[in-house]
Design a protein around this motif. Structure first.
Motif, PDB file in Angstrom:
ATOM      1  N   LEU A 186       9.608   3.293 -10.659  1.00  0.00           N
ATOM      2  CA  LEU A 186       9.469   3.929  -9.344  1.00  0.00           C
ATOM      3  C   LEU A 186      10.629   3.576  -8.415  1.00  0.00           C
ATOM      4  O   LEU A 186      10.850   4.257  -7.417  1.00  0.00           O
ATOM      5  CB  LEU A 186       8.149   3.518  -8.683  1.00  0.00           C
ATOM      6  N   HIS A 187      11.369   2.518  -8.735  1.00  0.00           N
ATOM      7  CA  HIS A 187      12.451   2.053  -7.855  1.00  0.00           C
ATOM      8  C   HIS A 187      13.745   2.843  -8.017  1.00  0.00           C
ATOM      9  O   HIS A 187      14.684   2.640  -7.242  1.00  0.00           O
ATOM     10  CB  HIS A 187      12.748   0.576  -8.139  1.00  0.00           C
ATOM     11  N   PHE A 188      13.816   3.723  -8.990  1.00  0.00           N
ATOM     12  CA  PHE A 188      15.099   4.350  -9.316  1.00  0.00           C
ATOM     13  C   PHE A 188      15.315   5.650  -8.541  1.00  0.00           C
ATOM     14  O   PHE A 188      14.390   6.403  -8.273  1.00  0.00           O
ATOM     15  CB  PHE A 188      15.199   4.591 -10.819  1.00  0.00           C
ATOM     16  N   THR A 189      16.595   5.860  -8.163  1.00  0.00           N
ATOM     17  CA  THR A 189      17.036   7.052  -7.455  1.00  0.00           C
ATOM     18  C   THR A 189      18.259   7.615  -8.172  1.00  0.00           C
ATOM     19  O   THR A 189      18.866   6.942  -9.026  1.00  0.00           O
ATOM     20  CB  THR A 189      17.416   6.716  -6.005  1.00  0.00           C
TER      21      THR A 189
ATOM     22  N   LEU B  25       0.818  -1.211   0.000  1.00  0.00           N
ATOM     23  CA  LEU B  25       0.000   0.000   0.000  1.00  0.00           C
ATOM     24  C   LEU B  25       0.851   1.261   0.000  1.00  0.00           C
ATOM     25  O   LEU B  25       0.344   2.357  -0.266  1.00  0.00           O
ATOM     26  CB  LEU B  25      -0.936   0.004   1.211  1.00  0.00           C
ATOM     27  N   ARG B  26       2.138   1.126   0.293  1.00  0.00           N
ATOM     28  CA  ARG B  26       3.102   2.229   0.223  1.00  0.00           C
ATOM     29  C   ARG B  26       4.418   1.668  -0.312  1.00  0.00           C
ATOM     30  O   ARG B  26       4.732   0.496  -0.103  1.00  0.00           O
ATOM     31  CB  ARG B  26       3.355   2.831   1.611  1.00  0.00           C
ATOM     32  N   PRO B  27       5.205   2.487  -0.989  1.00  0.00           N
ATOM     33  CA  PRO B  27       6.524   2.028  -1.433  1.00  0.00           C
ATOM     34  C   PRO B  27       7.509   2.008  -0.276  1.00  0.00           C
ATOM     35  O   PRO B  27       7.295   2.663   0.754  1.00  0.00           O
ATOM     36  CB  PRO B  27       6.920   3.073  -2.474  1.00  0.00           C
ATOM     37  N   VAL B  28       8.578   1.249  -0.434  1.00  0.00           N
ATOM     38  CA  VAL B  28       9.657   1.280   0.555  1.00  0.00           C
ATOM     39  C   VAL B  28      10.428   2.577   0.388  1.00  0.00           C
ATOM     40  O   VAL B  28      10.361   3.233  -0.660  1.00  0.00           O
ATOM     41  CB  VAL B  28      10.612   0.083   0.399  1.00  0.00           C
ATOM     42  N   ARG B  29      11.154   2.966   1.419  1.00  0.00           N
ATOM     43  CA  ARG B  29      11.984   4.174   1.356  1.00  0.00           C
ATOM     44  C   ARG B  29      13.390   3.822   1.832  1.00  0.00           C
ATOM     45  O   ARG B  29      13.520   3.152   2.837  1.00  0.00           O
ATOM     46  CB  ARG B  29      11.381   5.283   2.224  1.00  0.00           C
TER      47      ARG B  29
END
Length: 344
Positions: free
Chosen positions: A184-187, A17-21
């Motif tokens: 969405l996983h990229f930083t 329900l939320r992405p990891v940080r």
């Protein structure tokens, strides 16, 4: 093929329900040929690819395409999810309580935004013509909310955090109503490591439509009609991709949206051509891939067109085993969930 061949049981607690940080702290399941599965992390990606490989990202930007309102001449409440732009002022939309809407009705949304219901498609969706002189994007910023997938929106409300969580770092071209979630996983840190490894990066644009959330209602894949989406690959991008492959590099689609557009633009000689237009490509087992050599993607819904796509890439039995492993090992599923790297 029978749609139920792509079904599996997923415990509700596996739905993220939320992405990891931070974003790149997500897990990633490596599936390479017939080798044993390997539990990795997204941060391992640079070491799992070779210098000269190319990661292809989708630079579409999610717009606030979820609208709530009513008929101007009545109290009937309606909800609209924009699907695909038709022109500057008209959008195809999936409408809740659409049977209460007559063609010609004015629909009133938040912030004084209004639209006229003009046409009805065979699937029941409507053409909405937004009134006024302001750009539709401005109107949506005023009246719309982020269109989270139903399996998240049904469990919690959309909030301010989703405005950033549900947008990729590559988002540039307005037009999507669903995020290309593999990206969405990229930083910035992960991108720096990818560049340092000598892995190349390219972008294309596919405006993901709301049809991506619709279940497959047919019993057989032959009877399912895909909704079309607009995509673009420039001549320069196509030339660089072909040159990279000719030099021995692999083309890795980051997300099923990037893969679908690459396959729409590729020919059987494995040449990727410039592309600008609609695609409704439906990839199922038996399909021959010409545009990609691998895929980074999240875990998909049972009996979905995306489950069929990854089964076409890796084999149905193989993917059913992948998902069984992922569930047993506690991977997080769907848009805000973990990732996989699929290398046939």
């Amino acid at each position: 093929m029978r749609v139920d061949l792509f079904d599996f049981e997923l415990p509700q607690e596996r739905i993220a329900l939320r992405p990891v940080r931070p974003r790149d702290a997500a897990r990633m399941l490596l599936v390479r040929g017939d080798e044993a599965f390997s539990d990795k992390g997204v941060r391992d990606l640079p070491d799992l690819l070779d210098p000269g490989d190319v990661l292809v990202f989708n630079d579409t930007r999610v717009i606030p395409a979820q609208l709530e309102g009513r008929r101007a001449n009545g109290e009937a409440r309606i909800g609209a999810t924009l699907h695909k732009r038709i022109d500057l002022r008209r959008w195809q939309a999936f409408v809740r309580n659409a049977k209460r809407v007559k063609l010609g009705d004015q629909l009133v949304f938040g912030g004084g935004v209004t639209a006229i219901a003009q046409d009805r498609f065979e699937d029941g969706s409507l053409t909405l013509m937004f009134e006024g002189d302001e750009p539709v994007e401005v109107l949506l910023d005023r009246a719309g909310t982020m269109p989270l997938p139903p399996y998240i929106a049904q469990k919690r409300g959309v909030d301010e955090q989703d405005l950033s969580d549900y947008q990729t770092m590559f988002a540039k071209e307005d037009g999507a109503v669903a995020a290309p979630t593999a990206s969405l996983h990229f930083t910035e840190e992960l991108i720096a490591a990818i560049d340092a490894r000598g892995i190349r990066r390219e972008t294309l644009t596919l405006h993901v439509g709301a049809g991506t959330f619709l279940p497959v209602k047919a019993d057989d894949t032959d009877n399912h009609a895909m909704h079309s989406e607009f995509g673009r690959i420039t001549k320069e991008t196509a030339e660089r991709l072909n040159a990279a492959r000719a030099a021995g590099g692999r083309i890795i689609g980051v997300g099923t949206t990037a893969l679908r557009l690459l396959e729409s633009a590729a020919t059987p000689d494995r040449i990727i051509h410039p592309f600008a237009g609609d695609t409704d490509i439906f990839i199922t087992p038996g399909y021959t891939f010409n545009g990609v050599d691998g895929l980074m993607t999240n875990f998909h819904l049972p009996k979905s067109t995306l489950m069929m796509l990854v089964s076409a890439l890796m084999g149905r039995d193989r993917m059913m085993a992948v998902y069984k492993h992922a569930i047993a090992q506690g991977y997080r599923f769907y848009s805000y969930g973990d990732s996989s790297l699929l290398l046939p």
